[in-house]
Enzyme design. Sequence first.
Site, PDB file in Angstrom:
ATOM      1  N   ASN A  23     -25.122  12.481  32.072  1.00  0.00           N
ATOM      2  CA  ASN A  23     -24.569  12.259  33.421  1.00  0.00           C
ATOM      3  C   ASN A  23     -23.153  11.759  33.154  1.00  0.00           C
ATOM      4  O   ASN A  23     -22.966  10.658  32.657  1.00  0.00           O
ATOM      5  CB  ASN A  23     -25.428  11.203  34.116  1.00  0.00           C
ATOM      6  CG  ASN A  23     -25.311  11.148  35.624  1.00  0.00           C
ATOM      7  OD1 ASN A  23     -25.755  10.169  36.223  1.00  0.00           O
ATOM      8  ND2 ASN A  23     -24.762  12.154  36.261  1.00  0.00           N
ATOM      9  N   ASN A  80     -18.823  10.970  44.016  1.00  0.00           N
ATOM     10  CA  ASN A  80     -19.595  12.112  43.536  1.00  0.00           C
ATOM     11  C   ASN A  80     -18.666  13.316  43.347  1.00  0.00           C
ATOM     12  O   ASN A  80     -17.576  13.369  43.922  1.00  0.00           O
ATOM     13  CB  ASN A  80     -20.660  12.500  44.572  1.00  0.00           C
ATOM     14  CG  ASN A  80     -21.855  11.580  44.569  1.00  0.00           C
ATOM     15  OD1 ASN A  80     -22.319  11.172  43.515  1.00  0.00           O
ATOM     16  ND2 ASN A  80     -22.336  11.239  45.756  1.00  0.00           N
ATOM     17  N   CYS A  89     -24.418   3.525  41.266  1.00  0.00           N
ATOM     18  CA  CYS A  89     -24.813   4.537  40.291  1.00  0.00           C
ATOM     19  C   CYS A  89     -25.267   3.823  39.027  1.00  0.00           C
ATOM     20  O   CYS A  89     -24.598   2.911  38.544  1.00  0.00           O
ATOM     21  CB  CYS A  89     -23.648   5.465  39.983  1.00  0.00           C
ATOM     22  SG  CYS A  89     -22.243   4.576  39.338  1.00  0.00           S
ATOM     23  N   GLY A  90     -26.392   4.254  38.510  1.00  0.00           N
ATOM     24  CA  GLY A  90     -26.999   3.569  37.368  1.00  0.00           C
ATOM     25  C   GLY A  90     -26.376   3.990  36.052  1.00  0.00           C
ATOM     26  O   GLY A  90     -25.872   3.162  35.288  1.00  0.00           O
ATOM     27  N   ASN A  91     -26.359   5.327  35.790  1.00  0.00           N
ATOM     28  CA  ASN A  91     -25.748   5.793  34.542  1.00  0.00           C
ATOM     29  C   ASN A  91     -24.264   5.458  34.544  1.00  0.00           C
ATOM     30  O   ASN A  91     -23.669   5.122  33.520  1.00  0.00           O
ATOM     31  CB  ASN A  91     -25.935   7.300  34.393  1.00  0.00           C
ATOM     32  CG  ASN A  91     -27.383   7.677  34.205  1.00  0.00           C
ATOM     33  OD1 ASN A  91     -28.145   6.964  33.553  1.00  0.00           O
ATOM     34  ND2 ASN A  91     -27.798   8.778  34.809  1.00  0.00           N
ATOM     35  N   ASN A 177     -28.443   3.214  47.129  1.00  0.00           N
ATOM     36  CA  ASN A 177     -28.307   4.614  47.554  1.00  0.00           C
ATOM     37  C   ASN A 177     -29.714   5.182  47.763  1.00  0.00           C
ATOM     38  O   ASN A 177     -30.688   4.665  47.213  1.00  0.00           O
ATOM     39  CB  ASN A 177     -27.514   5.427  46.519  1.00  0.00           C
ATOM     40  CG  ASN A 177     -28.091   5.320  45.111  1.00  0.00           C
ATOM     41  OD1 ASN A 177     -29.007   4.538  44.853  1.00  0.00           O
ATOM     42  ND2 ASN A 177     -27.560   6.120  44.195  1.00  0.00           N
ATOM     43  N   HIS A 179     -33.130   7.578  47.822  1.00  0.00           N
ATOM     44  CA  HIS A 179     -33.883   8.427  46.899  1.00  0.00           C
ATOM     45  C   HIS A 179     -35.199   8.841  47.530  1.00  0.00           C
ATOM     46  O   HIS A 179     -35.886   8.026  48.139  1.00  0.00           O
ATOM     47  CB  HIS A 179     -34.164   7.673  45.594  1.00  0.00           C
ATOM     48  CG  HIS A 179     -32.936   7.220  44.895  1.00  0.00           C
ATOM     49  ND1 HIS A 179     -32.237   8.011  44.005  1.00  0.00           N
ATOM     50  CD2 HIS A 179     -32.233   6.065  44.981  1.00  0.00           C
ATOM     51  CE1 HIS A 179     -31.180   7.352  43.570  1.00  0.00           C
ATOM     52  NE2 HIS A 179     -31.148   6.162  44.155  1.00  0.00           N
ATOM     53  N   ASN A 210     -30.811  11.520  47.248  1.00  0.00           N
ATOM     54  CA  ASN A 210     -31.042  12.036  45.903  1.00  0.00           C
ATOM     55  C   ASN A 210     -32.507  12.433  45.827  1.00  0.00           C
ATOM     56  O   ASN A 210     -33.352  11.835  46.512  1.00  0.00           O
ATOM     57  CB  ASN A 210     -30.714  10.946  44.876  1.00  0.00           C
ATOM     58  CG  ASN A 210     -29.258  10.541  44.955  1.00  0.00           C
ATOM     59  OD1 ASN A 210     -28.376  11.277  44.530  1.00  0.00           O
ATOM     60  ND2 ASN A 210     -28.995   9.395  45.584  1.00  0.00           N
ATOM     61  N   GLU A 228     -29.160  15.659  42.630  1.00  0.00           N
ATOM     62  CA  GLU A 228     -28.433  14.510  43.166  1.00  0.00           C
ATOM     63  C   GLU A 228     -27.665  14.826  44.435  1.00  0.00           C
ATOM     64  O   GLU A 228     -27.051  15.904  44.561  1.00  0.00           O
ATOM     65  CB  GLU A 228     -27.435  13.995  42.130  1.00  0.00           C
ATOM     66  CG  GLU A 228     -28.048  13.033  41.133  1.00  0.00           C
ATOM     67  CD  GLU A 228     -26.967  12.243  40.415  1.00  0.00           C
ATOM     68  OE1 GLU A 228     -27.034  12.174  39.182  1.00  0.00           O
ATOM     69  OE2 GLU A 228     -26.052  11.743  41.098  1.00  0.00           O
ATOM     70  N   CYS A 237     -30.283  10.491  36.386  1.00  0.00           N
ATOM     71  CA  CYS A 237     -29.830   9.634  37.487  1.00  0.00           C
ATOM     72  C   CYS A 237     -30.474   8.267  37.296  1.00  0.00           C
ATOM     73  O   CYS A 237     -31.696   8.137  37.363  1.00  0.00           O
ATOM     74  CB  CYS A 237     -30.219  10.235  38.833  1.00  0.00           C
ATOM     75  SG  CYS A 237     -29.655   9.245  40.232  1.00  0.00           S
ATOM     76  N   THR A 239     -30.085   5.288  39.079  1.00  0.00           N
ATOM     77  CA  THR A 239     -30.671   4.684  40.279  1.00  0.00           C
ATOM     78  C   THR A 239     -31.926   5.460  40.659  1.00  0.00           C
ATOM     79  O   THR A 239     -32.910   4.894  41.131  1.00  0.00           O
ATOM     80  CB  THR A 239     -29.654   4.726  41.439  1.00  0.00           C
ATOM     81  OG1 THR A 239     -29.087   6.038  41.533  1.00  0.00           O
ATOM     82  CG2 THR A 239     -28.544   3.714  41.262  1.00  0.00           C
ATOM     83  N   GLY A 240     -31.895   6.787  40.394  1.00  0.00           N
ATOM     84  CA  GLY A 240     -33.063   7.625  40.693  1.00  0.00           C
ATOM     85  C   GLY A 240     -34.259   7.253  39.845  1.00  0.00           C
ATOM     86  O   GLY A 240     -35.399   7.208  40.325  1.00  0.00           O
TER      87      GLY A 240
HETATM   88  O1  ZDP Z   1     -26.272   8.370  45.565  1.00  0.00           O
HETATM   89  C1  ZDP Z   1     -25.642   9.335  45.156  1.00  0.00           C
HETATM   90  O2  ZDP Z   1     -24.939  10.039  45.902  1.00  0.00           O
HETATM   91  C2  ZDP Z   1     -25.677   9.615  43.690  1.00  0.00           C
HETATM   92  N1  ZDP Z   1     -25.351  11.001  43.468  1.00  0.00           N
HETATM   93  C3  ZDP Z   1     -24.714   8.705  43.033  1.00  0.00           C
HETATM   94  C4  ZDP Z   1     -24.673   8.849  41.569  1.00  0.00           C
HETATM   95  C5  ZDP Z   1     -25.899   8.263  41.002  1.00  0.00           C
HETATM   96  C6  ZDP Z   1     -25.896   8.312  39.494  1.00  0.00           C
HETATM   97  N2  ZDP Z   1     -26.212   9.611  39.022  1.00  0.00           N
HETATM   98  C7  ZDP Z   1     -26.889   7.336  38.921  1.00  0.00           C
HETATM   99  O3  ZDP Z   1     -27.040   7.389  37.719  1.00  0.00           O
HETATM  100  O4  ZDP Z   1     -27.409   6.521  39.646  1.00  0.00           O
HETATM  101  C8  ZDP Z   1     -24.575   7.993  38.934  1.00  0.00           C
END
Ligand code: ZDP
Length: 384
Positions: A23, A80, A89-91, A177, A179, A210, A228, A237, A239-240
């Site tokens: 990512n 994004n 965003c986690g990564n 965000n 999910h 997401n 995403e 992802c 946060t995912g």
């Molecule tokens: O919430 C969103 O619109 C995500 N696409 C943001 C990015 C999330 C990410 N991929 C993560 O790792 O959480 C950077």
Amino acid sequence: MGRLPRVSTFSKLQFSKYQGLGNDFLMLDGRRAPEPDTAFGLTADWVRELCDRRFGVGADGVILALPASAGGELRMRIFNADGSEPEMCGNGIRCLARFLADIDGDGPGRTWQIDTLAGRIVPQLLDDGRIRVDMGAPFMVPEQVPTTLAVGPAGLPQGELEIDGERFAVAAAGMGNPHVVIPVDRVEEIDLERFGTGFEHHPAFPARTNVHFVEVLAPDHLVMRVWERGAGPTLACGTGACATLVACHSLGLCERRARLDLPGGPLQIQWDAGSGKVFMDGPAEHVFDGAIPDPAAVAAARAQAAQRSQLPPTAPADPAAAVDCAKVCTQGCIQPDNCPNAEARARVEALLGTTSLDDLVTLATNSLESRTRARFERVDGPMG
Ligand code: ZDP
């Protein structure tokens, strides 16, 4: 989609590319930016150009390190690839921690108090080079995700959604965000292109969402695939992965601590019963450093060019009428609406407006050197 203009024509903006499980993000350090909110003059169009993997640099997003906004050490903004601005965003925040450590020379144990649109997030550098992030508590109240799905028996928003004629049992959770998590028997059999965008734009998610398909391999081992919001299919992802563990544990499908395999590699996620917080451990790697034309300078020049294209065609320049700006326009241009040197003046203004004295000196030195070299080569033939 326009091509990125030549770096050499405009002052440069240094960026670094980092990736967490594939990512990938372009990192910009604006911690000393005088105008944090307009730092780098980034626009959604510019982010789309930069992130385009053929016409631009290529990335899943752009991340800015900025002065703190809510009592933290610094603030993070993320964009994004489609130019939209998510809350967290986690990564990306692991990449930000690695980026800051590389710039500032920090070592294991270092933590950062980072303000984000999702609140305070705290990454920490681990001895093995990975980053552990205190992602905060998950959001499981429908309005906070946000989703129109009602809270179900598992204690989080749940329901059945139909996408392209197929019905899916889903759960939703937020990490700042949104999910949606869809447990399936075999993730590799899911047609991500067919269902991903359908879920992302489903009316049950007013801010889009997401999308994560997850298969339970064992109570402490899940495998997922990601579509995403604002980026499409990605290799991971963060946060995912956190939202997926929270949803699967709430549904009774896994323990509070599990390994989550993503196409780009594994993350270790733990949902701490005591604090209610989610912790994510994973890698973040530097890829390369580069320079892009300063968006503010490019925007100024493009505006000038657009303005000029609206101007009525000027009478062919009468050489007799040629004006020596240096001599005549000492108190400012005498014919600003019809200045034969407008182009040159605009470029000089853009360059002066956005180039530091040091850079100007470097530019001058380089050009003097190359002109001298050329002169010698003309006189004495090519230098051995
Ligand atoms: O919430 C969103 O619109 C995500 N696409 C943001 C990015 C999330 C990410 N991929 C993560 O790792 O959480 C950077």
